[in-house]
Design an enzyme around this catalytic site. Structure first.
Site, PDB file in Angstrom:
ATOM      1  N   GLN A  57       0.857  -1.179   0.000  1.00 46.01           N
ATOM      2  CA  GLN A  57       0.000   0.000   0.000  1.00 46.01           C
ATOM      3  C   GLN A  57       0.901   1.241   0.000  1.00 46.01           C
ATOM      4  OE1 GLN A  57      -2.196   1.532   3.584  1.00 46.01           O
ATOM      5  NE2 GLN A  57      -3.920   0.588   2.494  1.00 46.01           N
ATOM      6  N   HIS A 123      -3.389   4.328  -1.377  1.00 44.51           N
ATOM      7  CA  HIS A 123      -4.173   4.729  -0.202  1.00 44.51           C
ATOM      8  C   HIS A 123      -4.612   6.177  -0.410  1.00 44.51           C
ATOM      9  CE1 HIS A 123      -5.685   5.332   3.706  1.00 44.51           C
ATOM     10  NE2 HIS A 123      -4.701   4.869   4.433  1.00 44.51           N
ATOM     11  N   GLY A 124      -5.897   6.370  -0.595  1.00 40.08           N
ATOM     12  CA  GLY A 124      -6.416   7.702  -0.869  1.00 40.08           C
ATOM     13  C   GLY A 124      -7.466   8.162   0.120  1.00 40.08           C
ATOM     14  N   ALA A 125      -7.462   7.608   1.313  1.00 40.31           N
ATOM     15  CA  ALA A 125      -8.508   7.939   2.296  1.00 40.31           C
ATOM     16  C   ALA A 125      -7.891   8.501   3.574  1.00 40.31           C
ATOM     17  CB  ALA A 125      -9.313   6.674   2.611  1.00 40.31           C
ATOM     18  N   TYR A 128      -5.480  11.657   4.200  1.00 43.51           N
ATOM     19  CA  TYR A 128      -4.130  11.743   3.659  1.00 43.51           C
ATOM     20  C   TYR A 128      -4.176  12.523   2.347  1.00 43.51           C
ATOM     21  CZ  TYR A 128      -3.041   8.430   7.322  1.00 43.51           C
ATOM     22  OH  TYR A 128      -2.896   7.828   8.540  1.00 43.51           O
TER      23      TYR A 128
END
Length: 171
Positions: A57, A123-125, A128
Site C-alpha cells: 500500500q 491509499h487515498g482515504a 491523507y
C-alpha cells in the site's frame, strides 16, 4: 507478516510513504529511496511464503505528516492551512511539486515491483494527501488542482494514471 503469512491468500501491507515528506506514523514503511528495496524485498518474500499474493500500500500523508514536521520542520499539502487539520504550518504545494509527487507514486510503484510485490494499493482515504486534494476543506486552490470537483479530483486521477503506466510497462 511471518506469523500471519498463512492467514490469507492476499496480504496488504500498511501504508508505505512515497516521499521523504510523508511520514505520518514515525515507524511506518518507506518506499522513496532505492536503498529501501532490499528490506521491502525481504518483506515481500515473507508475505508470499505460503504462495500468497503480496500488495504494497502506497500513500503520502500530506498535512497529516506529523513526524515529517518533527524531523524536517516542513509539511506539504494542497493548500497552506492550519487549525483543525494540523497543529503546525502547512506549505502549499506548487504545481511543479505536485508533478513531482505524482512521479513519486510512479517511482514507488517501480520499487515495489523490484522488491517483488505483486501489486500496489493506492491509499487515498483517511485525510491523507489524495483525500486532501478532494476536500473543499483542505484544498482551497483556485488553479487546475482545485476549485471544481474536476480540479480537486485531478491529483488522484493523475496518480492512478502514473501508477497504471508503470505497472503496464512491467507486464
Amino acid at each position: 507478516f511471518k506469523r500471519r503469512a498463512d492467514s490469507a491468500s492476499l496480504l496488504i501491507t500498511g501504508s508505505a510513504s512515497v516521499g521523504r515528506f510523508s511520514n505520518a506514523f514515525g515507524y511506518g514503511l518507506g518506499i522513496y529511496e532505492d536503498d529501501q528495496i532490499k528490506g521491502l524485498s525481504e518483506l515481500a518474500q515473507v508475505m508470499k511464503s505460503w504462495d500468497n499474493a503480496a500488495i504494497l500500500q502506497i500513500f503520502h500523508g500530506g498535512i497529516q505528516s506529523r513526524f515529517t514536521y518533527e524531523e524536517h520542520h516542513k509539511v506539504y499539502g494542497p493548500s497552506a492551512i492550519e487549525g483543525q487539520h494540523a497543529s503546525f504550518p502547512v506549505t502549499e504545494l506548487s504545481s511543479e511539486e505536485i508533478d513531482q509527487l505524482i512521479e513519486q507514486f510512479g517511482r514507488a510503484t517501480e520499487r515495489a515491483i523490484q522488491a517483488g510485490f505483486d501489486g500496489v494499493e493506492i491509499h487515498g482515504a483517511n485525510h491523507y494527501l489524495i483525500q486532501q486534494f478532494f476536500s473543499k476543506n483542505s484544498n482551497l486552490r483556485e488553479d487546475e488542482w482545485g476549485g471544481s470537483l474536476a480540479g480537486r479530483s485531478r491529483f488522484a486521477l493523475e496518480v492512478v494514471r502514473r501508477v497504471q503506466s508503470t505497472l503496464q510497462a512491467h507486464e
